[in-house]
Motif scaffolding. Sequence first.
Motif, PDB file in Angstrom:
ATOM      1  N   HIS A  23       5.332  14.899  -0.217  1.00 10.45           N
ATOM      2  CA  HIS A  23       4.726  13.575  -0.232  1.00 10.45           C
ATOM      3  C   HIS A  23       5.372  12.627   0.758  1.00 10.45           C
ATOM      4  O   HIS A  23       4.709  11.798   1.350  1.00 10.45           O
ATOM      5  CB  HIS A  23       4.705  12.984  -1.647  1.00 10.45           C
TER       6      HIS A  23
ATOM      7  N   THR B 202       1.186   4.406  -2.964  1.00 15.45           N
ATOM      8  CA  THR B 202       1.035   5.833  -2.655  1.00 15.45           C
ATOM      9  C   THR B 202       2.283   6.603  -3.046  1.00 15.45           C
ATOM     10  O   THR B 202       2.204   7.663  -3.677  1.00 15.45           O
ATOM     11  CB  THR B 202       0.751   6.018  -1.149  1.00 15.45           C
ATOM     12  N   GLU B 203       3.428   6.087  -2.694  1.00 14.49           N
ATOM     13  CA  GLU B 203       4.692   6.760  -2.996  1.00 14.49           C
ATOM     14  C   GLU B 203       4.901   6.901  -4.504  1.00 14.49           C
ATOM     15  O   GLU B 203       5.293   7.974  -4.986  1.00 14.49           O
ATOM     16  CB  GLU B 203       5.858   5.999  -2.377  1.00 14.49           C
TER      17      GLU B 203
ATOM     18  N   ALA C 186       2.632   6.912  -6.884  1.00 16.46           N
ATOM     19  CA  ALA C 186       1.671   7.875  -7.432  1.00 16.46           C
ATOM     20  C   ALA C 186       2.125   9.299  -7.142  1.00 16.46           C
ATOM     21  O   ALA C 186       1.998  10.190  -7.998  1.00 16.46           O
ATOM     22  CB  ALA C 186       0.286   7.618  -6.851  1.00 16.46           C
ATOM     23  N   GLU C 187       2.666   9.543  -5.963  1.00 20.56           N
ATOM     24  CA  GLU C 187       3.176  10.871  -5.621  1.00 20.56           C
ATOM     25  C   GLU C 187       4.356  11.245  -6.525  1.00 20.56           C
ATOM     26  O   GLU C 187       4.499  12.403  -6.913  1.00 20.56           O
ATOM     27  CB  GLU C 187       3.598  10.927  -4.163  1.00 20.56           C
TER      28      GLU C 187
ATOM     29  N   ARG D 123       3.789  13.096   4.049  1.00 21.94           N
ATOM     30  CA  ARG D 123       2.456  12.512   4.097  1.00 21.94           C
ATOM     31  C   ARG D 123       2.545  10.997   4.255  1.00 21.94           C
ATOM     32  O   ARG D 123       1.749  10.390   4.960  1.00 21.94           O
ATOM     33  CB  ARG D 123       1.670  12.881   2.842  1.00 21.94           C
ATOM     34  N   LEU D 124       3.516  10.363   3.578  1.00 26.64           N
ATOM     35  CA  LEU D 124       3.695   8.922   3.726  1.00 26.64           C
ATOM     36  C   LEU D 124       4.053   8.571   5.158  1.00 26.64           C
ATOM     37  O   LEU D 124       3.537   7.620   5.727  1.00 26.64           O
ATOM     38  CB  LEU D 124       4.786   8.414   2.781  1.00 26.64           C
TER      39      LEU D 124
ATOM     40  N   ARG E  18       1.196   8.442   7.507  1.00 25.03           N
ATOM     41  CA  ARG E  18       0.330   7.269   7.407  1.00 25.03           C
ATOM     42  C   ARG E  18       1.020   5.985   7.837  1.00 25.03           C
ATOM     43  O   ARG E  18       0.384   4.959   7.973  1.00 25.03           O
ATOM     44  CB  ARG E  18      -0.162   7.122   5.972  1.00 25.03           C
ATOM     45  N   ASP E  19       2.323   6.023   8.022  1.00 24.69           N
ATOM     46  CA  ASP E  19       3.082   4.824   8.357  1.00 24.69           C
ATOM     47  C   ASP E  19       2.855   4.458   9.820  1.00 24.69           C
ATOM     48  O   ASP E  19       3.114   5.261  10.711  1.00 24.69           O
ATOM     49  CB  ASP E  19       4.578   5.067   8.105  1.00 24.69           C
TER      50      ASP E  19
ATOM     51  N   ALA F   2       0.817  -1.223   0.000  1.00 29.42           N
ATOM     52  CA  ALA F   2       0.000   0.000   0.000  1.00 29.42           C
ATOM     53  C   ALA F   2       0.848   1.270   0.000  1.00 29.42           C
ATOM     54  O   ALA F   2       0.581   2.203  -0.763  1.00 29.42           O
ATOM     55  CB  ALA F   2      -0.961  -0.005   1.185  1.00 29.42           C
ATOM     56  N   GLY F   3       1.852   1.326   0.827  1.00 30.25           N
ATOM     57  CA  GLY F   3       2.709   2.516   0.891  1.00 30.25           C
ATOM     58  C   GLY F   3       3.481   2.755  -0.395  1.00 30.25           C
ATOM     59  O   GLY F   3       3.688   3.903  -0.801  1.00 30.25           O
TER      60      GLY F   3
ATOM     61  N   GLN G 166       2.776  -1.582  -9.467  1.00 33.35           N
ATOM     62  CA  GLN G 166       1.983  -1.734  -8.251  1.00 33.35           C
ATOM     63  C   GLN G 166       0.602  -2.306  -8.571  1.00 33.35           C
ATOM     64  O   GLN G 166       0.105  -3.188  -7.870  1.00 33.35           O
ATOM     65  CB  GLN G 166       1.862  -0.397  -7.515  1.00 33.35           C
TER      66      GLN G 166
END
Length: 155
Positions: free
Chosen positions: A136, A34-35, A37-38, A139-140, A143-144, A30-31, A63
């Motif tokens: 970004h 997100t990374e 996409a950023e 932000r990651l 959420r971690d 999941a991380g 991914q």
Amino acid sequence: MEHMAALQRTVAELREHCPWTRALDHQALAGYLTEEAEEVSEEIRAGSMGDPLRKELGDVLLQVVLHAQLAAERGEFTLDDVAEAMYSKLVRRSPHVYRPDGTLDLAGRVSRRSRLPGSASKLKRNRKKENSHVPHRQRLWARDPRFPREPHGGG
């Protein structure tokens, strides 16, 4: 789409023969999604097109293929099912271009122009999210689960 098939085959082989890739699950990936996409977003904001953008989009694609492979192994869905869901969504959300069966409806395009979905305003709202100014990586980290949400200490 020969390279897409080769990518799918390679991911399946890695899942079977590579211990690190075999150990991955949706949660672990999941991380990364997100990374990646950023990073695509950063390339676009920086004006980097061509090869840099192509490579970052490839990282996002990896991914998607990995998540679909995990789901396929569990009998949930395949990459083709993901593509079908997106195809159906595009057709459904574009009645000004497509008939319900997915065929182009160019004759009806002009008459339905006034009924276009409000996607432009939705896009603007999404761009103005509260944390859009936060880098970004920060932000990651937020959420971690390995990083505390509250400062340590009394209180």
